[in-house]
Scaffold this motif. Structure first.
Motif, short mmCIF file in Angstrom:
data_model
loop_
_atom_site.label_atom_id
_atom_site.label_comp_id
_atom_site.label_asym_id
_atom_site.label_seq_id
_atom_site.Cartn_x
_atom_site.Cartn_y
_atom_site.Cartn_z
N LEU A 75 0.80 -1.22 0.00
CA LEU A 75 0.00 0.00 0.00
C LEU A 75 0.84 1.28 0.00
O LEU A 75 0.38 2.30 -0.51
CB LEU A 75 -0.93 0.01 1.22
CG LEU A 75 -2.01 -1.08 1.23
CD1 LEU A 75 -2.69 -1.14 2.59
CD2 LEU A 75 -3.03 -0.82 0.13
N ARG A 76 2.05 1.24 0.57
CA ARG A 76 2.86 2.45 0.67
C ARG A 76 4.34 2.25 0.35
O ARG A 76 5.16 3.12 0.65
CB ARG A 76 2.76 3.03 2.08
CG ARG A 76 1.44 3.71 2.40
CD ARG A 76 1.17 4.95 1.59
NE ARG A 76 2.27 5.91 1.64
CZ ARG A 76 2.22 7.13 1.13
NH1 ARG A 76 1.12 7.54 0.52
NH2 ARG A 76 3.24 7.93 1.22
N GLY A 77 4.71 1.13 -0.23
CA GLY A 77 6.09 0.91 -0.61
C GLY A 77 7.00 0.62 0.57
O GLY A 77 6.54 0.27 1.66
N PRO A 78 8.32 0.77 0.39
CA PRO A 78 9.29 0.43 1.45
C PRO A 78 9.04 1.15 2.76
O PRO A 78 9.21 0.57 3.84
CB PRO A 78 10.63 0.83 0.83
CG PRO A 78 10.41 0.71 -0.64
CD PRO A 78 8.99 1.15 -0.87
N LEU A 79 8.64 2.44 2.70
CA LEU A 79 8.37 3.18 3.94
C LEU A 79 7.17 2.57 4.67
O LEU A 79 7.16 2.45 5.90
CB LEU A 79 8.12 4.65 3.64
CG LEU A 79 7.96 5.57 4.86
CD1 LEU A 79 9.19 5.47 5.76
CD2 LEU A 79 7.73 7.01 4.41
N GLY A 80 6.16 2.17 3.92
CA GLY A 80 5.00 1.52 4.53
C GLY A 80 5.36 0.19 5.15
O GLY A 80 4.76 -0.22 6.16
#
Length: 392
Positions: A75-80
């Protein structure tokens, strides 16, 4: 060009935090995730969720934390992938640290014992609800039902190792569904993450090996011993948090003598009645060794192996998930997971439902959760109140 995500980082963090607060019952957490991310908020498709669940089963550490990391990455990529599992685990770590402080300060308090008896019954109902919820999605034909039943028999009756069940169920899924599934389009996910060069992973792998070597060579400090012990538990725990119990016992009781057997059993009980994965017992052991700092070290060490493995799989799975073979194996693994959850439900019911009071509490909680579809947090609060009244 700015990437368009399905929800904000704040929404992801708050949703993960809410599940971390209300996610009681070990495997029941996975059902809670599906209810919120798929059924209620429609953040992610059911097929994507089941893919994340199957990948989580292939990895060590807690299934719930691994699945949450997959959802965050999708849903939000590596930061997610960092925010979601951290927000999910923090409530359990904080509560376990507080309860550990009370436990080691005041010992066995009658009110606490009464609370454990009632919440144990609620936990059985929560896991039963999670099993039913996931079974509706995973068991859609006779073959999946057969896989689930066989998995239940192997785990519950023959004490088959869960780590061996995962590849067996994957092969079963491949043989049964491999030719019947249609190829999915390459853009099956609305969110695509950029590929990373091989040298990126090579550098990370070398850095990880060097770090591990340094930790081993400097294992004379208590903090390092604690971290390495919990890291070993995290690496060896396949099939969910309940599989960690013998490894926790070996490290905390047999090898390092940080706990006696009664303290260890009480810590496992706390891990089952606090929110979050059962693997949070690492915080209990850590607090005993080094206080609050030890609780943090114990938590990080226990969850780190699965977190790193899921980051690798979550990134790479998009390249191959469209192939029939992986999707077929996914169906087999998820079907077997239903059998594992059913086995855990029965085992905990035998241990926790010891008199008519606990049996009635479990039945009422199951009815409220499954048929009335009430919020688990309300059921837990009701269980606390009932425990204090019934078990004086």
């Amino acid at each position: 060009m700015t990437k368009q995500y399905r929800l904000s980082l704040k929404q992801l963090a708050l949703t993960s935090l809410y599940i971390g607060v209300t996610g009681y019952g070990g495997p029941a957490i996975v059902g809670r995730m599906k209810e919120i991310f798929v059924d209620r908020k429609h953040y992610i498709e059911e097929s994507e969720f089941l893919t994340g669940l199957s990948l989580s089963q292939m990895l060590p550490s807690a299934t719930g934390a691994n699945t949450m990391e997959f959802l965050g990455y999708t849903l939000r990529g590596p930061l997610g992938a960092i925010v979601a599992p951290v927000c999910f685990v923090i409530p359990a770590m904080v509560l376990m640290t507080i309860l550990s402080a009370i436990y080691f300060q005041y010992g066995q308090v009658p009110k606490v014992h009464a609370l454990f008896m009632g919440l144990g019954a609620i936990v059985v109902a929560l896991i039963l609800c999670a099993t039913v919820t996931l079974a509706k999605s995973a068991v859609k034909d006779v073959y999946a039902g057969v896989i689930a039943v066989i998995a239940f028999g192997l785990i519950h009756l023959l004490h088959f190792p869960i780590i061996a069940l995962v590849p067996i169920s994957a092969v079963a899924g491949l043989l049964i569904y491999g030719k019947s599934l249609k190829r999915t389009p390459d853009d099956s996910l609305s969110l695509q993450h950029p590929s990373m060069p091989l040298r990126f992973w090579l550098y990370w792998g070398i850095a990880g090996l060097i770090t591990a070597g340094v930790l081993v060579m400097t294992a004379h400090t208590t903090a390092t011993q604690l971290f390495l012990a919990m890291l070993r538990v995290g690496c060896l725990t396949f099939g969910g948090g309940f599989a960690s119990i013998p490894f926790f016992q070996h490290e905390a009781v047999v090898s390092h003598h940080w706990l006696n057997i009664q303290q260890f059993l009480d810590g496992i009980a706390l891990g089952q009645v606090t929110p979050g994965p059962v693997l949070i017992t690492g915080a209990f052991i850590g607090y005993r060794v080094l206080g609050v700092w030890g609780a943090v070290l114990g938590t990080v060490g226990a969850f780190l192996p699965g977190a790193f493995g899921m980051f690798l799989l979550a990134h790479g799975q998009e390249r191959v998930k469209q192939f029939n073979g992986l999707r077929a194996m996914v169906r087999g693994i998820v079907a077997s997971f239903i059998g594992v959850m059913a086995s855990i439900t029965v085992r905990l019911a035998i241990q926790s439902l010891t008199d008519w009071k606990t049996i009635v509490m479990a039945i009422i909680a199951a009815v409220v959760l499954i048929w009335m579809k009430k919020d688990p947090l309300l059921v837990i609060l009701g269980g606390v109140a009932a425990s204090l009244i019934l078990f004086k």
